[in-house]
Write a protein that holds these residues in place. Structure first.
Motif, PDB file in Angstrom:
ATOM      1  N   ARG A  18     -32.481  -6.280  26.289  1.00 25.71           N
ATOM      2  CA  ARG A  18     -32.797  -5.642  25.020  1.00 25.71           C
ATOM      3  C   ARG A  18     -31.978  -6.231  23.877  1.00 25.71           C
ATOM      4  O   ARG A  18     -32.436  -6.299  22.748  1.00 25.71           O
ATOM      5  CB  ARG A  18     -32.542  -4.142  25.100  1.00 25.71           C
ATOM      6  N   TYR A  21     -48.494 -12.756  24.568  1.00 23.06           N
ATOM      7  CA  TYR A  21     -48.047 -13.320  23.290  1.00 23.06           C
ATOM      8  C   TYR A  21     -46.533 -13.162  23.145  1.00 23.06           C
ATOM      9  O   TYR A  21     -45.974 -12.150  23.568  1.00 23.06           O
ATOM     10  CB  TYR A  21     -48.696 -12.584  22.114  1.00 23.06           C
ATOM     11  N   TYR A  49     -43.795 -13.153  19.906  1.00 20.29           N
ATOM     12  CA  TYR A  49     -43.638 -13.132  18.459  1.00 20.29           C
ATOM     13  C   TYR A  49     -42.149 -13.172  18.109  1.00 20.29           C
ATOM     14  O   TYR A  49     -41.303 -12.662  18.857  1.00 20.29           O
ATOM     15  CB  TYR A  49     -44.220 -11.839  17.863  1.00 20.29           C
ATOM     16  N   PRO A 109     -43.844  -9.682  12.165  1.00 19.18           N
ATOM     17  CA  PRO A 109     -43.775 -10.594  13.306  1.00 19.18           C
ATOM     18  C   PRO A 109     -44.616 -11.851  13.080  1.00 19.18           C
ATOM     19  O   PRO A 109     -45.669 -11.792  12.441  1.00 19.18           O
ATOM     20  CB  PRO A 109     -44.361  -9.761  14.456  1.00 19.18           C
ATOM     21  N   LEU A 147     -40.500 -10.343  20.279  1.00 18.11           N
ATOM     22  CA  LEU A 147     -41.437  -9.351  20.797  1.00 18.11           C
ATOM     23  C   LEU A 147     -42.439 -10.015  21.724  1.00 18.11           C
ATOM     24  O   LEU A 147     -42.973 -11.083  21.420  1.00 18.11           O
ATOM     25  CB  LEU A 147     -42.194  -8.685  19.647  1.00 18.11           C
ATOM     26  N   GLN A 168     -53.516  -5.508  21.029  1.00 23.35           N
ATOM     27  CA  GLN A 168     -52.290  -5.995  21.641  1.00 23.35           C
ATOM     28  C   GLN A 168     -51.306  -4.840  21.787  1.00 23.35           C
ATOM     29  O   GLN A 168     -51.144  -4.039  20.875  1.00 23.35           O
ATOM     30  CB  GLN A 168     -51.664  -7.097  20.785  1.00 23.35           C
ATOM     31  N   TYR A 169     -50.633  -4.804  22.928  1.00 22.77           N
ATOM     32  CA  TYR A 169     -49.633  -3.779  23.218  1.00 22.77           C
ATOM     33  C   TYR A 169     -48.277  -4.470  23.309  1.00 22.77           C
ATOM     34  O   TYR A 169     -48.136  -5.442  24.049  1.00 22.77           O
ATOM     35  CB  TYR A 169     -49.984  -3.049  24.509  1.00 22.77           C
ATOM     36  N   PHE A 170     -47.315  -3.920  22.565  1.00 17.02           N
ATOM     37  CA  PHE A 170     -46.030  -4.591  22.411  1.00 17.02           C
ATOM     38  C   PHE A 170     -44.950  -3.959  23.279  1.00 17.02           C
ATOM     39  O   PHE A 170     -44.920  -2.747  23.501  1.00 17.02           O
ATOM     40  CB  PHE A 170     -45.580  -4.523  20.947  1.00 17.02           C
ATOM     41  N   GLY A 171     -44.026  -4.809  23.714  1.00 21.46           N
ATOM     42  CA  GLY A 171     -42.817  -4.342  24.358  1.00 21.46           C
ATOM     43  C   GLY A 171     -41.778  -3.949  23.322  1.00 21.46           C
ATOM     44  O   GLY A 171     -41.995  -4.095  22.124  1.00 21.46           O
ATOM     45  N   PRO A 172     -40.611  -3.467  23.785  1.00 17.41           N
ATOM     46  CA  PRO A 172     -39.580  -2.982  22.862  1.00 17.41           C
ATOM     47  C   PRO A 172     -38.838  -4.096  22.134  1.00 17.41           C
ATOM     48  O   PRO A 172     -38.151  -3.840  21.152  1.00 17.41           O
ATOM     49  CB  PRO A 172     -38.628  -2.216  23.771  1.00 17.41           C
TER      50      PRO A 172
END
Lengths: 115, 109
Positions: free
Chosen positions: A9, A33, A35, A43, A91, A104-108
């Motif tokens: 993180r 993806y 970013y 982003p 990201l 699109q679904y993003f991680g933290p």
């Protein structure tokens, strides 16, 4: 359903060192993806994979950045050597990849600080 | 090249009042438009998208957006804002997501 996972993180390194980030997309998502989000900006796409192939890496600084998605699932983004201007949040996002404008679904994200 | 602009860096509203976050776009061809929200130390969360069809798109958390082709706009709206809506909002275009610079929304109690 588990979301997009990213690690670490947070990362702090000195300039000229190398660093790697890991991403595990949502299960069954073919498109992945990476970013770069610099503080105060939106982003910016670095690279897009469809399964284990690169679709678009036109904005990836290839002299220092590399990415792979060898088995078409998880992915690693590497910076070597890092520069001060690489300080940003990285990201990862994934989508079903069925063609067309998938959501699109993003991680933290991974927050990188280069000293 | 596809691009979006978010003309306001910050939007401040009182809780219970209507909230509008502005976005204009520049594309060749038909636009695919998205709104995402980002809370502190978290990734972006999808709110809604316009692909085709009805110009009024409804999304998550009571948000909606209106596609206006003549004004090349895709403004995000919520009839009654909550303090918990305070966050950073991004408009994006195209399925490779060219993002705007973001708008910080602050909803005061």
């Amino acid at each position: 359903e588990a979301g997009v996972a990213q690690s670490p993180r947070y990362k702090i390194i000195e300039k000229r060192q190398s660093v790697a980030f890991w991403c595990n997309p949502i299960s069954g998502h073919a498109t992945l993806y990476w970013y770069q989000q610099i503080l105060g900006q939106g982003p910016k796409l670095l690279i897009q994979f469809q399964n284990n192939g690169v679709v678009d890496d036109s904005q990836l600084p290839k002299d220092r950045f590399s990415a792979e998605r060898l088995k078409g699932v998880d992915s690693t983004l590497k910076i070597q050597p890092a520069k001060l201007e690489d300080s940003a949040v990285y990201l990862c996002a994934s989508s079903l990849g069925g063609g067309g404008p998938d959501t699109q679904y993003f991680g933290p994200g991974t927050r990188l600080t280069v000293l | 090249a596809q691009s979006v602009a978010q003309p306001e860096d910050q939007v401040n509203v009182a809780e219970g009042n209507p909230l509008t976050v502005k976005c204009t776009y520049s594309v060749s061809g038909n636009p695919y438009l998205f709104w995402y929200v980002q809370y502190p130390n978290r990734g972006l969360q999808f709110l809604l998208k316009y692909i085709t069809g009805d110009n009024l798109v409804k999304g998550s958390y009571g948000f909606e957006a209106e596609f206006n082709k003549s004004q090349t706009s895709f403004h995000l709206k919520k009839p009654s804002a909550l303090v918990s809506d305070s966050a950073l909002y991004f408009c994006a275009v195209d399925y490779k997501l060219s993002f705007g610079a973001g708008t910080t929304v602050t909803v005061r109690a």
